[in-house]
Write a protein that holds these residues in place. Structure first.
Motif, short mmCIF file in Angstrom:
data_model
loop_
_atom_site.label_atom_id
_atom_site.label_comp_id
_atom_site.label_asym_id
_atom_site.label_seq_id
_atom_site.Cartn_x
_atom_site.Cartn_y
_atom_site.Cartn_z
N GLY A 11 37.34 41.18 39.41
CA GLY A 11 37.85 42.36 40.12
C GLY A 11 37.69 43.60 39.28
N ALA A 12 36.93 44.56 39.79
CA ALA A 12 36.68 45.82 39.07
C ALA A 12 37.37 46.98 39.75
CB ALA A 12 35.17 46.09 38.97
N GLY A 13 38.56 46.72 40.26
CA GLY A 13 39.42 47.78 40.79
C GLY A 13 40.21 48.40 39.65
N PRO A 14 41.28 49.14 39.96
CA PRO A 14 42.07 49.81 38.91
C PRO A 14 42.58 48.86 37.83
CG PRO A 14 42.79 50.51 41.09
CD PRO A 14 41.78 49.43 41.30
N GLN A 42 40.32 50.12 45.33
CA GLN A 42 41.12 50.95 46.23
C GLN A 42 41.10 52.43 45.87
OE1 GLN A 42 42.73 49.84 49.00
NE2 GLN A 42 41.92 47.80 48.62
N LEU A 43 40.85 52.75 44.63
CA LEU A 43 40.91 54.16 44.22
C LEU A 43 39.97 55.04 45.03
CD1 LEU A 43 41.19 53.81 40.35
CD2 LEU A 43 42.95 54.62 41.92
N PHE A 44 38.82 54.51 45.42
CA PHE A 44 37.85 55.34 46.12
C PHE A 44 38.19 55.54 47.59
CE2 PHE A 44 35.78 54.37 42.19
CZ PHE A 44 35.28 55.62 41.85
N GLY A 117 43.01 42.47 43.26
CA GLY A 117 43.45 43.59 44.06
C GLY A 117 44.52 43.29 45.08
N ALA A 118 44.85 44.34 45.80
CA ALA A 118 45.91 44.28 46.79
C ALA A 118 45.37 43.79 48.12
CB ALA A 118 46.51 45.67 46.97
N GLY A 135 45.13 47.71 60.00
CA GLY A 135 46.00 48.15 58.91
C GLY A 135 45.54 49.45 58.30
N ALA A 136 46.40 50.03 57.50
CA ALA A 136 46.10 51.32 56.87
C ALA A 136 44.88 51.23 55.96
CB ALA A 136 47.32 51.79 56.06
N GLY A 137 44.75 50.13 55.25
CA GLY A 137 43.61 49.98 54.35
C GLY A 137 42.28 49.96 55.09
#
Length: 199
Positions: A11-14, A42-44, A117-118, A135-137
């Motif tokens: 996982g290369a997220g935050p 998710q940051l992007f 990640g989430a 969903g919001a994501g």
């Protein structure tokens, strides 16, 4: 093919990026693996300014935080990033089976961090699996990453910060927010986000 590393991070997220940076500072060889074509997770999707404390990047847009982390990663030659790579197996706590850009690879790691990640926690109600209910994501991915408006009109359920931010981003993208509904007697998110929607 066998690839050896001291630390493999899935996982290369935050979280994955931060873990890689911390380990690299101490000279650890890191292999950072992510299924997406771009690191940052998710940051992007986050085009709004973060809230909270300065220590937690308040006032900075999420995608800028991601860009800053990626710049920091470039300062270390002991971080190897594998993109378009899916981990599909863990063997004996030290071997990862990976499909890397269509090829099967095996990663032998002394240590492994799972930072995948989430995930959204949907509210289950009759009709929640129908087309158009999302969903919001998913909405943020469509608007902020893929530049696709997921519909012309939107009803938001929940007035927490996420609901308010997604409503505002939908408006910015040219959609119409019919309503933001909330079970509680007051708005759950920050007033500044609600005020942007009202304006």
């Amino acid at each position: 093919m066998m690839h050896k590393t001291e630390l493999a991070i899935i996982g290369a997220g935050p979280a994955g990026l931060c873990a890689a940076l911390e380990a690299a500072k101490y000279g650890v060889s890191v292999t950072l693996i992510d299924e997406n074509s771009k690191p940052g997770g998710q940051l992007f999707k986050q085009i709004h300014k973060f809230f909270g404390s300065r220590e937690h990047n308040a006032g900075i847009r999420g995608y800028r935080i991601g860009e800053n982390l990626l710049k920091d990663i470039q300062n270390y030659n002991n971080i190897n990033i594998w993109l378009d790579s899916v981990v599909y197996g863990l063997v004996d706590d030290h071997y990862l089976d990976v499909v890397k850009q269509g090829r099967i690879e095996v990663v032998e790691a002394q240590r492994i961090i799972i930072a995948t990640g989430a995930s959204e926690k949907p509210i289950c109600f009759p009709g929640w699996t129908l087309p158009g209910v999302m969903g919001a994501g998913a909405i943020q991915t469509m608007i902020n990453i893929n530049r696709v408006l997921p519909g012309r009109k939107l009803l938001i359920v929940g007035s927490g910060n996420v609901g308010l931010i997604v409503a505002y981003q939908f408006l910015q993208a040219g959609g119409q927010v019919v309503a933001v509904i909330e079970a509680m007697p007051r708005i759950g998110g920050y007033g500044v986000h609600a005020a942007k929607i009202r304006r």
